[in-house]
Write a protein that holds these residues in place. Sequence first.
Motif, mmCIF file in Angstrom:
data_model
loop_
_atom_site.group_PDB
_atom_site.id
_atom_site.type_symbol
_atom_site.label_atom_id
_atom_site.label_comp_id
_atom_site.label_asym_id
_atom_site.label_seq_id
_atom_site.Cartn_x
_atom_site.Cartn_y
_atom_site.Cartn_z
ATOM 1 N N ARG A 246 143.035 77.192 29.413
ATOM 2 C CA ARG A 246 143.175 76.845 27.995
ATOM 3 C C ARG A 246 144.609 76.418 27.741
ATOM 4 O O ARG A 246 145.526 76.831 28.443
ATOM 5 C CB ARG A 246 142.715 77.973 27.089
ATOM 6 C CG ARG A 246 143.629 79.153 27.007
ATOM 7 C CD ARG A 246 142.977 80.318 26.262
ATOM 8 N NE ARG A 246 142.182 81.136 27.160
ATOM 9 C CZ ARG A 246 140.860 81.227 27.123
ATOM 10 N NH1 ARG A 246 140.171 80.581 26.228
ATOM 11 N NH2 ARG A 246 140.224 81.986 27.988
ATOM 12 N N CYS A 277 146.099 76.891 22.243
ATOM 13 C CA CYS A 277 145.248 78.006 21.855
ATOM 14 C C CYS A 277 145.823 78.670 20.611
ATOM 15 O O CYS A 277 146.997 78.976 20.542
ATOM 16 C CB CYS A 277 145.180 78.992 23.007
ATOM 17 S SG CYS A 277 144.478 80.556 22.551
ATOM 18 N N GLN A 278 144.960 78.868 19.626
ATOM 19 C CA GLN A 278 145.397 79.405 18.340
ATOM 20 C C GLN A 278 145.092 80.884 18.171
ATOM 21 O O GLN A 278 145.342 81.444 17.116
ATOM 22 C CB GLN A 278 144.683 78.649 17.208
ATOM 23 C CG GLN A 278 144.941 77.163 17.211
ATOM 24 C CD GLN A 278 146.355 76.872 16.803
ATOM 25 O OE1 GLN A 278 146.843 77.378 15.800
ATOM 26 N NE2 GLN A 278 147.047 76.074 17.589
ATOM 27 N N GLY A 279 144.467 81.456 19.187
ATOM 28 C CA GLY A 279 144.137 82.873 19.052
ATOM 29 C C GLY A 279 142.959 83.145 18.149
ATOM 30 O O GLY A 279 142.968 84.083 17.365
ATOM 31 N N ASN A 280 141.927 82.319 18.262
ATOM 32 C CA ASN A 280 140.728 82.518 17.452
ATOM 33 C C ASN A 280 139.836 83.660 17.921
ATOM 34 O O ASN A 280 138.900 84.017 17.242
ATOM 35 C CB ASN A 280 139.850 81.272 17.505
ATOM 36 C CG ASN A 280 140.324 80.215 16.567
ATOM 37 O OD1 ASN A 280 140.295 80.406 15.372
ATOM 38 N ND2 ASN A 280 140.784 79.119 17.111
ATOM 39 N N THR A 281 140.091 84.137 19.128
ATOM 40 C CA THR A 281 139.223 85.145 19.733
ATOM 41 C C THR A 281 137.764 84.724 19.719
ATOM 42 O O THR A 281 136.879 85.502 19.433
ATOM 43 C CB THR A 281 139.339 86.510 19.022
ATOM 44 O OG1 THR A 281 140.651 86.612 18.469
ATOM 45 C CG2 THR A 281 139.149 87.655 19.985
ATOM 46 N N ASN A 282 137.538 83.474 19.999
ATOM 47 C CA ASN A 282 136.166 82.996 19.933
ATOM 48 C C ASN A 282 135.840 82.109 21.123
ATOM 49 O O ASN A 282 134.971 81.254 21.063
ATOM 50 C CB ASN A 282 135.972 82.200 18.643
ATOM 51 C CG ASN A 282 134.528 82.113 18.269
ATOM 52 O OD1 ASN A 282 133.889 83.137 18.116
ATOM 53 N ND2 ASN A 282 134.008 80.911 18.160
ATOM 54 N N CYS A 283 136.582 82.311 22.210
ATOM 55 C CA CYS A 283 136.445 81.443 23.380
ATOM 56 C C CYS A 283 134.969 81.389 23.797
ATOM 57 O O CYS A 283 134.460 80.344 24.151
ATOM 58 C CB CYS A 283 137.321 81.957 24.499
ATOM 59 S SG CYS A 283 138.919 82.575 23.914
ATOM 60 N N CYS A 287 135.085 77.362 21.448
ATOM 61 C CA CYS A 287 136.464 77.301 20.966
ATOM 62 C C CYS A 287 136.530 76.283 19.829
ATOM 63 O O CYS A 287 136.255 75.112 20.032
ATOM 64 C CB CYS A 287 137.399 76.881 22.096
ATOM 65 S SG CYS A 287 139.072 76.535 21.515
ATOM 66 N N PRO A 288 136.894 76.724 18.629
ATOM 67 C CA PRO A 288 136.865 75.822 17.472
ATOM 68 C C PRO A 288 137.801 74.619 17.600
ATOM 69 O O PRO A 288 137.547 73.594 16.991
ATOM 70 C CB PRO A 288 137.305 76.708 16.307
ATOM 71 C CG PRO A 288 137.220 78.093 16.781
ATOM 72 C CD PRO A 288 137.328 78.076 18.259
ATOM 73 N N VAL A 289 138.882 74.756 18.362
ATOM 74 C CA VAL A 289 139.852 73.663 18.401
ATOM 75 C C VAL A 289 139.909 72.966 19.766
ATOM 76 O O VAL A 289 140.774 72.125 20.000
ATOM 77 C CB VAL A 289 141.267 74.151 18.002
ATOM 78 C CG1 VAL A 289 141.272 74.633 16.565
ATOM 79 C CG2 VAL A 289 141.774 75.240 18.931
ATOM 80 N N ALA A 291 140.895 74.086 22.521
ATOM 81 C CA ALA A 291 142.044 74.450 23.360
ATOM 82 C C ALA A 291 141.544 74.838 24.737
ATOM 83 O O ALA A 291 142.213 74.655 25.744
ATOM 84 C CB ALA A 291 142.813 75.609 22.731
ATOM 85 N N LYS A 292 140.350 75.371 24.772
ATOM 86 C CA LYS A 292 139.738 75.804 26.024
ATOM 87 C C LYS A 292 139.151 74.594 26.747
ATOM 88 O O LYS A 292 138.590 73.710 26.116
ATOM 89 C CB LYS A 292 138.621 76.803 25.680
ATOM 90 C CG LYS A 292 137.876 77.352 26.852
ATOM 91 C CD LYS A 292 136.690 78.198 26.397
ATOM 92 C CE LYS A 292 135.528 77.346 25.925
ATOM 93 N NZ LYS A 292 134.329 78.116 25.587
ATOM 94 N N GLY A 406 144.032 87.232 19.480
ATOM 95 C CA GLY A 406 144.325 86.597 20.762
ATOM 96 C C GLY A 406 143.078 86.016 21.395
ATOM 97 O O GLY A 406 142.024 85.959 20.769
ATOM 98 N N THR A 407 143.185 85.581 22.633
ATOM 99 C CA THR A 407 142.007 85.070 23.322
ATOM 100 C C THR A 407 141.147 86.275 23.695
ATOM 101 O O THR A 407 141.606 87.413 23.618
ATOM 102 C CB THR A 407 142.387 84.298 24.589
ATOM 103 O OG1 THR A 407 142.797 85.244 25.572
ATOM 104 C CG2 THR A 407 143.526 83.332 24.341
HETATM 105 S S1 SF4 Z 1 138.696 80.133 20.897
HETATM 106 FE FE1 SF4 Z 1 139.858 80.991 22.544
HETATM 107 S S2 SF4 Z 1 140.797 79.223 23.498
HETATM 108 FE FE2 SF4 Z 1 140.111 78.531 21.554
HETATM 109 S S3 SF4 Z 1 141.904 78.728 20.252
HETATM 110 FE FE3 SF4 Z 1 140.711 80.583 20.124
HETATM 111 S S4 SF4 Z 1 141.524 82.065 21.507
HETATM 112 FE FE4 SF4 Z 1 142.265 80.016 22.029
#
Ligand code: SF4
Lengths: 637, 187
Positions: A246, A277-283, A287-289, A291-292, A406-407
């Motif tokens: 990511r 990575c924005q720290g969405n904790t949704n990998c 991943c909403p953005v 980044a992954k 976080g991730t």
């Molecule tokens: S979903 Fe995971 S990889 Fe994507 S921004 Fe969030 S923490 Fe980072």
Amino acid sequence: MTSYDDAEQIIFPAGAATQTSAAEAAKGEWDAVIVGGGMAGSIVAEQLSQAGYKVLILEAGPGKDLDLAEYESYLSRFYGAVVKDNQSPYPFNPNARMPRSTDTMPVHPDTPRDDFYLVQEDKYCTDTTFTRVLGGTSMHWEGKALRMLPEDFDLQTKYGQGLNWPLSYDDLEPYYRQAEAELGVAAEVEDQTYLGMHFPKGYVFPMHRMPPSYLDQTVARGVDGMRVNLADDDYTLQVRSFPQARNGVPNAAYDGGKGFVPVGAVSTSQAEEGERCQGNTNCVPICPVQAKYHAGKTLAKALRKGNVKIVTQAVASKVEINDLDRRVTGITIKNYHSLDSDSYETYTVKGTVYILCAHAIENARIMLASDMQRMSRSKLIGCNLMDHAYLLSWGLLPKPAGTMRGTTCTSGITDLRGGRFRVTQAGFGVDIHNDGWGWATGSPYTDLVELVDKRGLRGPELRRTLGDQISRQLLLAFMIDLLPDRSNTVTVDDRYKDAIGNLKPVVSLKIPPYTMRGAAFARKLATDIFEKLGAEDKTHYDEKSYSAVEYDGQWYNILGGNHLAGTHIMGTDPTNSVVDHTQQSWDHDNLYLVGPGSLPSIGTSNISLTMAALAFRSSIHIARYLRAAKAPVTVGS
Amino acid sequence: MTQGPTADEKLREFVKFSAAVTGFSEFDLWGTGQAEAYYETVVNQVGPDAIQNAISSDPSVVPADPVVQSIIKLWYVGVWYGPELAGRVDVAAWTAPGRSGAKPAVSDDSQPEESWNRQAVPGQHQAGESGAYAEDGRKALFVVSSEAYTEGLLWRAIGAHPSGAKAPGYGSWVNPPAFENYQKEQV
Ligand code: SF4
Ligand SMILES: Cc1cc2nc3c(=O)[nH]c(=O)nc-3n(C[C@H](O)[C@H](O)[C@H](O)COP(=O)(O)OP(=O)(O)OC[C@H]3O[C@@H](n4cnc5c(N)ncnc54)[C@H](O)[C@@H]3O)c2cc1C
């Protein structure tokens, strides 16, 4: 939001996934026909495209364009879904179904057809999943990108367990680097140099490591320096950062100082997405953005030259074979019209070489449904199914540790991935979950219901108690090795078919004592760690669950690892394996089986980086095969 | 006859009551943009009388009216758990993000995601369209809208952010968690 100035924008040509119809594809003569547009299929397509070959990708799932609009439809489906399991972003598709954890249960021929995809008739059922949309399971994976240990490649020689690989760590090392570049791995060499893993002098990962979470730091204060004795050896534990695919901070020293350009979001137009990575904790599940890493990033590159075409909604149903020379003559697909109807047309597409990249269970399913076992000299198609066995332990820390930020996971404990104890029990890695007890208990929603409905809390007290309880959650996930075993299988059975008449995969997976010895040890270790941290152990296992496994008088819940492998195992000759070290089928000259199904063992690393490295390596061999096959021949007669 | 409260007054009353039971300020609740949708959800699901009873009930009485519990959970996670699902931890687990596990036994009409999935056409899908106001009205379990999920108060209560939205930024997870000062916000 920090946006990169330097991320590479990836444009997915509008309509690329729909402009080739199945009918047109069937009229063409392709150099390579690839089944599956996931991580493996995209890498092979991109590499063959670079080499100048005409490539067709057959993809079972939907996927118009890999566009932000479509991506966002996955996201909003996820937000709006009542059941937010890890497949919830993806549309229900009766014509190319995927396993869902919520469907996990023993089934029998009378179970309603729509209730399940994976057929499991045993008492123990795995809730493992894979995803069938364009981009495959990588849309959905977590993105941990660990290498296998050097000792994982010759487990049999070293410890008398499992199988040796026909390749060594050093054979694969250059391809690991290639895969780390493609997936955009964030890590530091000094963190990853352990248990014999080595890197060429001067190598750095494309990006710097993901910063360890506050929770990791909290756990490290208790764990670092902890000593464990196992099979007469002493091990010192340490919390260590995990390599992740990511986008983080590019390492300026990469590639001899050239640096690394992270790949941003895939879209049909310029878009401001795909940053760090924005720290969405949704990998997982999405991943909403962006980044992954997901395979769409590689696929978009593969489409640049124009020599790669994709047909979506095309389910490979049969591999056609000439009985005389055993060569593959075509792939028959069912091209369904929509997700809402079961009408479809059948086509057979033809190429010089065929590459199955439909993931471990599907690769085996397609071959078995094509009756290929009868031509297999090893009879190992669909055998040796592997997946990591996950054991969870959870506790409540004495002070808020910032859980839920976080991730999904930034660090863990890796010291027991390898060692001489593997003679008798499985090695494991430990994940420190930044997302709390969710996986185990359904937190934080279950906490809410407990506090509101059962304890009658409300107002400021409710708010304070929730914050305090959830921020203190610690979940350790033990990812335990599972060795290849002939009797863990994918098969097919005429009694189980999907909506368009394809046979469903029948899976039988048993958790062997070798793995359970590792699990029992892991459980004990978890309680020791909790004690060190002053955490209250809240773990309980449910012996009534489909995931219950009894070992030594104790019940455990062993959850699916989503790391499916082994179903077309790689080996040294046609009697002990399905493919050779290039992933070429021993029994069918113009057929390659590329993906985790080729792995002869999974050790204690998430499988995809290794699978990707193998895909890069095989691409060279496939290109070589094509060069030879297409060379002008001068024959008499 | 004196005129009853206007629709606007009823909504304000609902928000005021909600602030007391959730522990967030009225200002916070209006800020989610969900007040109207939630009020309508509750009215559609339990009827105007039940909501009036709930609002006028003594908030300190335990066990509370299950409708009150449904209202609190609605604000916290954007999910309508009908009063008949009060205390159903298994159902809660099923609806939590990322959870894997078998389906709990809930009545069939409580699975709107089925129709949701089937109607979904990539690119055309509108989150929320099968939400609170569906066909015959009552449903035991549904997410009010995708915004309702991301606007859930739970995430703020735990010093975090909704799983999958409103991301706090690269590296933010390194520092100790900061909880908003909920004492000060009390009205
Ligand atoms: S979903 Fe995971 S990889 Fe994507 S921004 Fe969030 S923490 Fe980072
Ligand atoms: C929740 C979850 C978390 C994970 N986390 C990690 C992780 O952190 N690290 C890691 O290394 N791995 C992880 N994995 C595993 C990883 O996702 C897979 O190993 C990887 O995606 C496999 O790549 P593949 O290309 O072989 O298969 P896939 O990515 O599954 O792609 C296969 C493709 O083939 C298509 N297909 C299937 N059947 C047919 C058919 N009959 N005809 C035509 N097309 C077909 C599919 O639609 C799909 O596009 C995770 C998996 C899951 C589910």
